[in-house]
Design a protein around this motif. Structure first.
Motif, PDB file in Angstrom:
ATOM      1  N   LYS A 351       1.016  -1.222  -0.189  1.00 30.44           N
ATOM      2  CA  LYS A 351      -0.172   0.078   0.084  1.00 30.44           C
ATOM      3  C   LYS A 351       0.786   1.274  -0.028  1.00 30.44           C
ATOM      4  N   ILE A 352       1.989   1.230   0.736  1.00 28.61           N
ATOM      5  CA  ILE A 352       2.755   2.384   0.729  1.00 28.61           C
ATOM      6  C   ILE A 352       3.527   2.431  -0.727  1.00 28.61           C
ATOM      7  N   VAL A 353       3.966   1.429  -1.198  1.00 27.71           N
ATOM      8  CA  VAL A 353       4.545   1.611  -2.769  1.00 27.71           C
ATOM      9  C   VAL A 353       3.330   2.166  -3.662  1.00 27.71           C
ATOM     10  N   PHE A 354       2.175   1.698  -3.476  1.00 28.39           N
ATOM     11  CA  PHE A 354       1.027   2.195  -4.527  1.00 28.39           C
ATOM     12  C   PHE A 354       0.709   3.875  -3.881  1.00 28.39           C
ATOM     13  N   GLY A 355       0.803   3.862  -2.935  1.00 25.34           N
ATOM     14  CA  GLY A 355       0.522   5.255  -2.245  1.00 25.34           C
ATOM     15  C   GLY A 355       1.460   6.272  -2.807  1.00 25.34           C
ATOM     16  N   ILE A 356       2.753   5.886  -2.824  1.00 18.58           N
ATOM     17  CA  ILE A 356       3.788   6.736  -3.400  1.00 18.58           C
ATOM     18  C   ILE A 356       3.643   7.017  -4.913  1.00 18.58           C
ATOM     19  N   ILE A 357       3.376   6.119  -5.634  1.00 17.66           N
ATOM     20  CA  ILE A 357       3.188   6.140  -7.097  1.00 17.66           C
ATOM     21  C   ILE A 357       1.798   7.110  -7.458  1.00 17.66           C
ATOM     22  N   PHE A 358       0.676   6.910  -6.417  1.00 13.26           N
ATOM     23  CA  PHE A 358      -0.426   7.736  -6.612  1.00 13.26           C
ATOM     24  C   PHE A 358       0.132   8.958  -6.427  1.00 13.26           C
ATOM     25  N   ALA A 359       0.764   9.594  -5.338  1.00  9.19           N
ATOM     26  CA  ALA A 359       0.978  10.852  -4.829  1.00  9.19           C
ATOM     27  C   ALA A 359       1.867  11.400  -5.824  1.00  9.19           C
ATOM     28  N   LEU A 360       2.711  10.505  -6.485  1.00 11.46           N
ATOM     29  CA  LEU A 360       3.673  11.184  -7.404  1.00 11.46           C
ATOM     30  C   LEU A 360       2.962  11.553  -8.711  1.00 11.46           C
TER      31      LEU A 360
END
Length: 659
Positions: A351-360
């Motif tokens: 979820k953190i990885v996907f969250g970083i991708i979404f934030a970027l």
């Protein structure tokens, strides 16, 4: 384990022996009340109040106070007054949500006011998204490092602010008494600063030019000393402590007592235009303040940027170890989830990885379609700058907080602005559009690093007490959003009330430094590379030869001296009250009580500063300008001495059992 204990376990702050485990106050094998309607609502109220207070103080004097201790004390007092049971876990959530205030404020006010200073337009939504997306990115980048800093390095880092905050939370009886002390000192500090900022009963700064000979020395030799008499700034000095306050002031003394007079002596009759801005005034014609703004603070900027580079180099091992832990967590099989203790449960790494991708992706959309840059290519360049620098500097911020309790975010942001400006100019973005873009990018990075540094403190507090990291992490996003909206709203009000340029404008020293860095780079001018180079050499010399924290020294070189001298006085009081007795416990009690008084000065003074700004915003003007102009500086010495005496005497009256 029960939450009735009023002290941390004996092994909380030392390295563990082979085979030894740290067991928090709230046992991992039980569930405790943490996220409740009460804790969330109270935490969000704290965010709004302290975001407004911190924004005013930061723009007024250039220092943003950490709200963790005051919020922790208020949480304990409220929980006790309301008769809440199982309050410890809820108080951690209140403190963690509320702590978003100072972190987001620092990220916003260190950069975004520079847009106003440079005369570039910016709207609320652009400021809000810069702060929000930066804060979200900081949280996401920090979570993979939690286990390394908080658990794996147990006992190796002191975490000074986390220690003080945790002690305030776990000491029920002490926390209740502390709330009373905080309230009284808050009223005193608030009224003191309100009388100055609203009525102008005395000057907020005392200078050696108040006497005739002092004015002559300032005119001829360019030597002047100034002292801000605010209660809030004094409180900041107490919490900073004598060591770092002294180092900061040494940087100021070098500039104001040595470099400025020497420049006047050597080049007094010359025009020195290092940035090709068309300057016509000679150094001898300038006041000490003008010499400082035009030349000497750039030496501090070079020192700050170099200290940030040194910090990254020293943190390479930290990055490698923490990334290794994160990778192993990411690759863990799903069936292993059940073995994770409640007190070590993070938001899942996927979820953190996907969250970083979404934030970027959101950041890219903001840059490309939010009026920040001109085209998609420039948006990609801005995104790459933010991603790389935010990730690398996250460890520097967390490391600094863990060791000394202060985050060198302004220095790291200055270096970000220099890098961003050079790259944006290379891809065709310059002038006003380039300055606005560089500052928004810098604001995102600054907020990311500020939030990451603050959040590691919250997670360490939760680790010691035994709360669930996943819950802290989830609600940190909400607190960040509320803080971003609050600080941007306050900034708009303060800009309309005081402004950031002119004689009576808000000081905003960090934002002024940011503006000074990028303006020549974005307008086909030059940059004072010689001055940056002197600062860089000085930072290297301080770090590797004298073993002196270069960042603190360099900060003293570019923050006006009137805001640094009261830090030294406050730090001296802190040293005095904590060393008078041979009884270590009594010294600690006195120091802790002084910390509460200082926190009250900070919170009260800053909050009343916001009230004063709102009164002026609505044209309620009670300012006694004629009285202040005639004898304000002379009168200011008396009330300033009175609050010094109050802080010292009250701290010395602390009892040993209050430690």
């Amino acid at each position: 384990m029960s939450e009735n204990k009023n002290a941390l376990p004996e092994n909380a702050q030392r390295e563990l022996l082979p085979g030894e485990e740290y067991k928090p106050l709230l046992g991992a094998d039980k569930q405790f009340a943490e996220v409740t309607v009460y804790s969330v609502v109270t935490g969000l109220i704290m965010v709004i109040i302290f975001s407004a207070a911190a924004a005013y103080l930061g723009l007024r004097v250039g220092q943003v106070f950490e709200a963790a201790i005051p919020i922790a004390i208020i949480a304990v007092g409220l929980t006790t007054a309301l008769g809440k049971k199982n309050g410890l876990g809820q108080n951690v959530i209140i403190q963690s949500i509320g702590g978003c205030s100072g972190a987001v404020v620092a990220g916003a006010i260190f950069t975004l006011p520079a847009i106003y200073i440079l005369g570039v337009e910016v709207n609320f939504m652009q400021m809000f998204l810069s702060s929000l997306l930066g804060g979200v990115l900081g949280i996401l980048f920090l979570i993979p490092f939690r286990k390394y800093f908080v658990k794996e390095m147990h006992g190796k880092y002191p975490f000074p602010e986390a220690t003080a905050t945790t002690q305030s939370l776990v000491s029920g009886e002490g926390g209740g008494k502390g709330a009373g002390t905080l309230l009284v000192s808050g009223v005193i500090g608030g009224l003191y600063d309100f009388i100055v900022s609203t009525f102008g009963a005395w000057a907020d700064t005392v200078s050696t030019t108040v006497v005739g000979i002092g004015q002559t020395i300032a005119d001829k030799a360019k030597v002047v000393l100034k002292l801000n008499t605010g209660a809030a700034v004094l409180g900041l000095g107490y919490i900073v402590g004598l060591k770092y306050a002294f180092i900061i002031c040494c940087g100021s003394f070098l500039v104001w007592l040595v470099i400025i007079p020497l420049m006047n002596l050597i080049w007094g009759g010359q025009v020195v235009d290092l940035m090709n801005t068309g300057m016509t005034m000679t150094i001898g014609e300038m006041s000490p303040d003008q010499i400082f703004r035009n030349y000497d603070r750039h030496i501090g900027i070079g020192g700050i940027a170099t200290a940030g580079i040194i910090g990254i180099a020293k943190s390479f091992g930290v990055i490698k170890s923490a990334v290794g832990l994160a990778v192993s967590e990411f690759s863990r099989k799903g069936g292993a989830k059940a073995s994770v203790e409640r007190t070590q449960e993070d938001i899942p790494m996927k979820k953190i990885v996907f969250g970083i991708i979404f934030a970027l992706l959101a950041l890219f959309a903001f840059f490309a379609f939010g009026g920040v840059v001109n085209n998609v290519w420039q948006a990609i360049v801005g995104l790459v700058i933010v991603t790389i620098i935010s990730f690398l500097f996250t460890t520097v911020a967390a490391n600094a907080i863990a060791i000394v309790g202060s985050n060198p975010v302004s220095g790291m942001t200055l270096m970000t602005l220099i890098i961003a400006s050079l790259i944006l100019v290379a891809v065709g973005l310059k002038g006003n559009a380039g300055m606005a873009a560089a500052l928004v990018i810098g604001g995102v990075v600054c907020t990311a690093l500020s939030v990451a540094g603050s959040f590691i403190t919250d997670l360490k507090i939760g680790y010691w007490i035994g709360t669930t990291p996943k819950k802290q992490e989830a609600w940190k996003f909400v607190g960040t959003a509320v803080a971003a909206a609050t600080v941007c709203g306050v900034m708009l009000v303060l800009n309309k009330t005081y402004g950031f340029v002119g004689d009576d404008a808000l000081v905003a020293p960090q934002a002024n430094a940011m503006a000074a860095v990028i303006q020549p780079l974005m307008n086909d001018g030059g940059a004072p590379w010689l001055l940056y180079g002197i600062g860089a050499v000085l930072a290297v010399f301080l770090t590797f030869v004298l073993k002196v924290p270069a960042l603190a020294f360099a900060l003293g070189m570019f923050i006006p001296i009137d805001l640094n001298l009261p830090l030294l006085i406050g730090g001296a009081i802190s040293w005095f009250v904590s060393t008078r007795s041979k009884d270590k416990a009594l010294n600690e009690a006195r120091l802790n009580k002084g910390t509460l008084i200082a926190s009250g000065f900070i919170a009260g003074g800053a909050l009343m500063g916001v009230v004063s700004a709102l009164l002026k915003f609505f044209n309620v003007d009670w300012f006694l300008s004629e009285w202040n102009a005639s004898c304000g500086e002379a009168i200011a010495i008396v009330p300033f001495i009175l609050i010094l005496v109050y802080m010292t005497v009250s701290s010395m009256k602390a009892k040993k059992e209050e430690a």
